[in-house]
Design a protein around this motif. Structure first.
Motif, PDB file in Angstrom:
ATOM      1  N   TRP A  30     -31.763  12.644  12.235  1.00  0.00           N
ATOM      2  CA  TRP A  30     -31.491  11.213  12.187  1.00  0.00           C
ATOM      3  C   TRP A  30     -30.520  10.802  13.289  1.00  0.00           C
ATOM      4  O   TRP A  30     -29.545  11.504  13.566  1.00  0.00           O
ATOM      5  CB  TRP A  30     -30.924  10.825  10.825  1.00  0.00           C
ATOM      6  CG  TRP A  30     -31.994  10.780   9.766  1.00  0.00           C
ATOM      7  CD1 TRP A  30     -32.424  11.818   8.999  1.00  0.00           C
ATOM      8  CD2 TRP A  30     -32.774   9.649   9.395  1.00  0.00           C
ATOM      9  NE1 TRP A  30     -33.426  11.409   8.163  1.00  0.00           N
ATOM     10  CE2 TRP A  30     -33.653  10.070   8.387  1.00  0.00           C
ATOM     11  CE3 TRP A  30     -32.815   8.328   9.810  1.00  0.00           C
ATOM     12  CZ2 TRP A  30     -34.571   9.218   7.787  1.00  0.00           C
ATOM     13  CZ3 TRP A  30     -33.719   7.462   9.212  1.00  0.00           C
ATOM     14  CH2 TRP A  30     -34.581   7.904   8.215  1.00  0.00           C
ATOM     15  N   LYS A  31     -30.813   9.658  13.871  1.00  0.00           N
ATOM     16  CA  LYS A  31     -29.982   9.124  14.946  1.00  0.00           C
ATOM     17  C   LYS A  31     -29.655   7.665  14.655  1.00  0.00           C
ATOM     18  O   LYS A  31     -30.309   7.007  13.829  1.00  0.00           O
ATOM     19  CB  LYS A  31     -30.689   9.256  16.302  1.00  0.00           C
ATOM     20  CG  LYS A  31     -31.108  10.673  16.646  1.00  0.00           C
ATOM     21  CD  LYS A  31     -31.622  10.781  18.069  1.00  0.00           C
ATOM     22  CE  LYS A  31     -30.487  10.742  19.071  1.00  0.00           C
ATOM     23  NZ  LYS A  31     -30.944  10.982  20.457  1.00  0.00           N
ATOM     24  N   LEU A  32     -28.657   7.159  15.340  1.00  0.00           N
ATOM     25  CA  LEU A  32     -28.258   5.757  15.236  1.00  0.00           C
ATOM     26  C   LEU A  32     -28.473   5.093  16.589  1.00  0.00           C
ATOM     27  O   LEU A  32     -28.062   5.625  17.621  1.00  0.00           O
ATOM     28  CB  LEU A  32     -26.781   5.644  14.852  1.00  0.00           C
ATOM     29  CG  LEU A  32     -26.180   4.232  14.854  1.00  0.00           C
ATOM     30  CD1 LEU A  32     -26.684   3.431  13.662  1.00  0.00           C
ATOM     31  CD2 LEU A  32     -24.646   4.297  14.818  1.00  0.00           C
ATOM     32  N   ARG A  33     -29.125   3.932  16.582  1.00  0.00           N
ATOM     33  CA  ARG A  33     -29.316   3.166  17.811  1.00  0.00           C
ATOM     34  C   ARG A  33     -28.654   1.795  17.656  1.00  0.00           C
ATOM     35  O   ARG A  33     -28.871   1.097  16.667  1.00  0.00           O
ATOM     36  CB  ARG A  33     -30.792   2.974  18.134  1.00  0.00           C
ATOM     37  CG  ARG A  33     -31.044   2.116  19.403  1.00  0.00           C
ATOM     38  CD  ARG A  33     -32.511   1.842  19.642  1.00  0.00           C
ATOM     39  NE  ARG A  33     -33.217   3.063  19.998  1.00  0.00           N
ATOM     40  CZ  ARG A  33     -34.203   3.598  19.296  1.00  0.00           C
ATOM     41  NH1 ARG A  33     -34.584   3.020  18.157  1.00  0.00           N
ATOM     42  NH2 ARG A  33     -34.810   4.703  19.691  1.00  0.00           N
ATOM     43  N   ALA A  34     -27.833   1.424  18.612  1.00  0.00           N
ATOM     44  CA  ALA A  34     -27.220   0.093  18.631  1.00  0.00           C
ATOM     45  C   ALA A  34     -28.236  -0.911  19.150  1.00  0.00           C
ATOM     46  O   ALA A  34     -28.906  -0.662  20.161  1.00  0.00           O
ATOM     47  CB  ALA A  34     -25.979   0.098  19.503  1.00  0.00           C
ATOM     48  N   ILE A  35     -28.344  -2.070  18.470  1.00  0.00           N
ATOM     49  CA  ILE A  35     -29.327  -3.080  18.875  1.00  0.00           C
ATOM     50  C   ILE A  35     -28.631  -4.334  19.392  1.00  0.00           C
ATOM     51  O   ILE A  35     -28.691  -4.658  20.572  1.00  0.00           O
ATOM     52  CB  ILE A  35     -30.291  -3.431  17.715  1.00  0.00           C
ATOM     53  CG1 ILE A  35     -31.001  -2.173  17.207  1.00  0.00           C
ATOM     54  CG2 ILE A  35     -31.316  -4.479  18.171  1.00  0.00           C
ATOM     55  CD1 ILE A  35     -31.884  -2.407  15.993  1.00  0.00           C
ATOM     56  N   GLY A  36     -28.008  -5.098  18.486  1.00  0.00           N
ATOM     57  CA  GLY A  36     -27.306  -6.308  18.894  1.00  0.00           C
ATOM     58  C   GLY A  36     -28.219  -7.438  19.313  1.00  0.00           C
ATOM     59  O   GLY A  36     -27.904  -8.199  20.228  1.00  0.00           O
ATOM     60  N   GLN A  37     -29.353  -7.592  18.618  1.00  0.00           N
ATOM     61  CA  GLN A  37     -30.347  -8.616  18.968  1.00  0.00           C
ATOM     62  C   GLN A  37     -30.307  -9.773  17.978  1.00  0.00           C
ATOM     63  O   GLN A  37     -30.451  -9.588  16.777  1.00  0.00           O
ATOM     64  CB  GLN A  37     -31.750  -8.000  18.998  1.00  0.00           C
ATOM     65  CG  GLN A  37     -32.858  -9.009  19.256  1.00  0.00           C
ATOM     66  CD  GLN A  37     -34.236  -8.369  19.139  1.00  0.00           C
ATOM     67  OE1 GLN A  37     -34.384  -7.154  19.253  1.00  0.00           O
ATOM     68  NE2 GLN A  37     -35.248  -9.181  18.900  1.00  0.00           N
ATOM     69  N   GLY A  38     -30.104 -10.986  18.482  1.00  0.00           N
ATOM     70  CA  GLY A  38     -30.116 -12.165  17.631  1.00  0.00           C
ATOM     71  C   GLY A  38     -31.514 -12.540  17.208  1.00  0.00           C
ATOM     72  O   GLY A  38     -32.508 -12.197  17.877  1.00  0.00           O
ATOM     73  N   TYR A  39     -31.619 -13.265  16.092  1.00  0.00           N
ATOM     74  CA  TYR A  39     -32.913 -13.660  15.548  1.00  0.00           C
ATOM     75  C   TYR A  39     -32.785 -15.100  15.082  1.00  0.00           C
ATOM     76  O   TYR A  39     -31.999 -15.419  14.200  1.00  0.00           O
ATOM     77  CB  TYR A  39     -33.298 -12.741  14.387  1.00  0.00           C
ATOM     78  CG  TYR A  39     -34.761 -12.754  14.034  1.00  0.00           C
ATOM     79  CD1 TYR A  39     -35.255 -13.660  13.117  1.00  0.00           C
ATOM     80  CD2 TYR A  39     -35.646 -11.866  14.622  1.00  0.00           C
ATOM     81  CE1 TYR A  39     -36.596 -13.672  12.781  1.00  0.00           C
ATOM     82  CE2 TYR A  39     -36.987 -11.859  14.296  1.00  0.00           C
ATOM     83  CZ  TYR A  39     -37.458 -12.760  13.378  1.00  0.00           C
ATOM     84  OH  TYR A  39     -38.795 -12.774  13.055  1.00  0.00           O
TER      85      TYR A  39
END
Length: 435
Positions: A135-144
Motif C-alpha cells: 500500500w502506498k499514499l499519493r498526494a492529490i490536492g485536486q478541487g472539485y
C-alpha cells in the motif's frame, strides 16, 4: 522521519492501521473503490452519516484505515474534504492540511495542498494498492466544483435528487448536520423555549461538528463522560471546531432513540431542563453515535464577542464591588493593565492546558502584571474554572476563605478581569488585584 508530500508525490506506507487527519472547518469522508475506480455499493462511502465501512472508520476529523480489513476487491481509498458549512467555497477557509500517522501515533507524512478557490470539495489524497509493492499514499490536492453529491456520484454512489446519499438514510440522524433536516430537534426545543419566553436557538455547524466528535468518542469508550479516551474534553472539541463562546452548556445522555425522545428526557430533570430553556443560549447542536447504547451530545452556546466579554467582565467587577460595599470597603477601579494581564493568563491556561497561579514558564501574578506594564506594588490574584456565569464565579470566590480575603483586602484599589472559554474545564476566570 516525516515526509512532506507535494501534489502527485507518493510514499510507501507501513503495515497496520493508519490515521489520516484533516483538522479545521471541514467534513472528512472517504470512498473505497476497486480497480475500476467505482464503489462496490453505497456502503463504500464513509462520511458523517455513515462513519464505518470494513477497514475504515471516521473518528471526528480523522479517518482510521486498516487496509487488510477492506472489503474484497478494494484497492483504493480516496480521502475527501468538504466545508462543514454546506456550500462554502474552500478558498474562504484556512487551507486544509493532511496528517498521516501510524498505529503508534508516529507521524508518517504531511501534505498541504495548494489553497483551493471556489471549489467546495477537495480530493486530498488516496491510499492505493500497488501489486508487489504493498500500500502506498499519493498526494492529490485536486478541487472539485460539482459538490460532494457530484463527486460521489462520479464514484458510483447512488445519490437521491436532493443531493443526499441513500447510504445516509438509515444511519446517523439528520440532526448531526445543519444542511439536513434536524429530525424535529430544533422545533421541539424552540417550542419549549417559547413557552418560557426564551429566544429561539439555531443550529451551528461548528457545534454540530464538535457534538458529532464527542458522541463518537463516548461511543468508542462505551461510557458517558466529558472527556474521551483521547484525552480531549467536550469543551476542547468546541473550540477546536472554531467556536469561541462566552457561555456554554451540554447534555451527555445515553438511552433515547430519537431526537424527540432526547428532548423529552431533558425536560424531566430540573437541571437538564434549565440548560435547554436558558435564555442566554443562541446556538445549539445535537448528535448521536451508536455502540450498543445510543450516546447523545447536545451543545448549547452563546458566541464570544467583544461586547459580551466586556459585559461579563463588568458584571464580575460590579458583583465584587457589591461584596466590598457590604463590608464597608471602597470600590475597586478597573485597571486596563491588570485587565490585559488577567485576560492573557486565562487565554494561556486554555491554550497550554493548565490551571495554576504559576504559568508553565514560571511566571507568577506579579510577574504578569509587571510584564503588562503595571507599576502597582501589591498584587493579588483569584482564578477559577468551570463556572458558567459571573454570579457563579464570584459566589464561589466568596465561599473560599483565601479568595474572599483577596476580594475584601483593604489595600487593594484596582482590579482587572479575565475570561476565556474552552480548555478542559470549559471556562477560565481571573481577578487580578493591585494596590
Amino acid at each position: 522521519m516525516t515526509t512532506e508530500l507535494v501534489p502527485g508525490g507518493n510514499l510507501a506506507l507501513p503495515p497496520g492501521e493508519l490515521r489520516l487527519r484533516v483538522a479545521g472547518a471541514f467534513d472528512v469522508s472517504a470512498l473505497v473503490t476497486g480497480a475500476d475506480g467505482k464503489v462496490g455499493s453505497d456502503a463504500d462511502f464513509v462520511f458523517y452519516n455513515q462513519p464505518r465501512a470494513p477497514g475504515v472508520r471516521l473518528l471526528g476529523d480523522t479517518l482510521a484505515v486498516l487496509p487488510a480489513q477492506l472489503r474484497g476487491g478494494a484497492c483504493r481509498v480516496t480521502v475527501v474534504v468538504s466545508a462543514a458549512e454546506p456550500g462554502t467555497p474552500l478558498g474562504r477557509l484556512p487551507a486544509p492540511r493532511l496528517e498521516v500517522m501510524d498505529v503508534q501515533g508516529s507521524a508518517v507524512a504531511r501534505f498541504a495542498p495548494p489553497r483551493p478557490g471556489p471549489e467546495t470539495v477537495l480530493l486530498v489524497a488516496e491510499l492505493y494498492l500497488r501489486p508487489g509493492a504493498g500500500w502506498k499514499l499519493r498526494a492529490i490536492g485536486q478541487g472539485y466544483a460539482d459538490g460532494l453529491a457530484g463527486l460521489v456520484r462520479d464514484f458510483g454512489v447512488d445519490v437521491t435528487d436532493d443531493g443526499q446519499s441513500r447510504a445516509a438514510e438509515p444511519a446517523v440522524p439528520s440532526s448531526e448536520h445543519p444542511s439536513r433536516t434536524d429530525d424535529g430537534f430544533v422545533r421541539a426545543v424552540n417550542s419549549a423555549r417559547a413557552q418560557t419566553g426564551s429566544p429561539c436557538i439555531t443550529l451551528d455547524a461548528r457545534l454540530v461538528r464538535a457534538a458529532r466528535s464527542h458522541a463518537r468518542a463516548m461511543a468508542d469508550a462505551g461510557r458517558l463522560g466529558g472527556e474521551g479516551q483521547d484525552g480531549v474534553s467536550v469543551h476542547q472539541r468546541i473550540t477546536g471546531a472554531g467556536y469561541a463562546y462566552i457561555t456554554v452548556g451540554e447534555h451527555l445522555v445515553s438511552g433515547p432513540r430519537t431526537a424527540a425522545e432526547f428532548v423529552e428526557y431533558c425536560m424531566v430533570s430540573e437541571r437538564s431542563r434549565a440548560i435547554l430553556l436558558d435564555p442566554v443560549f443562541r446556538h445549539a447542536a445535537l448528535a448521536h453515535a451508536d455502540a450498543g447504547d445510543r450516546y447523545w451530545t447536545a451543545l448549547w452556546a452563546t458566541p464570544l464577542t467583544p461586547d459580551a466579554l466586556s459585559r461579563t467582565a463588568a458584571e464580575v467587577v460590579a458583583l465584587t464591588n457589591a461584596e466590598r460595599g457590604r463590608a464597608g470597603l471602597p470600590t475597586l477601579a478597573v485597571d486596563a493593565l491588570l485587565s490585559a494581564a488577567a485576560q492573557a493568563h486565562c487565554a494561556d491556561m486554555v491554550a497550554r492546558d493548565f490551571y495554576d497561579h504559576t504559568s508553565p514558564d514560571g511566571s507568577r501574578p506579579w510577574d504578569r502584571a509587571a510584564a503588562a506594564g503595571s507599576r502597582l506594588r501589591t498584587i493579588g490574584e483569584n482564578i477559577a474554572c468551570g463556572q458558567r456565569s459571573a454570579a457563579d464565579v464570584v459566589a464561589g470566590w466568596m465561599n473560599s476563605p483565601g479568595h474572599r480575603a483577596n476580594i475584601l483586602k483593604r489595600e487593594f484599589g484596582h482590579i482587572g478581569i479575565g475570561f476565556a472559554g474552552g480548555g478542559r474545564a470549559g471556562t477560565y476566570w481571573c481577578q487580578l488585584f493591585g494596590g
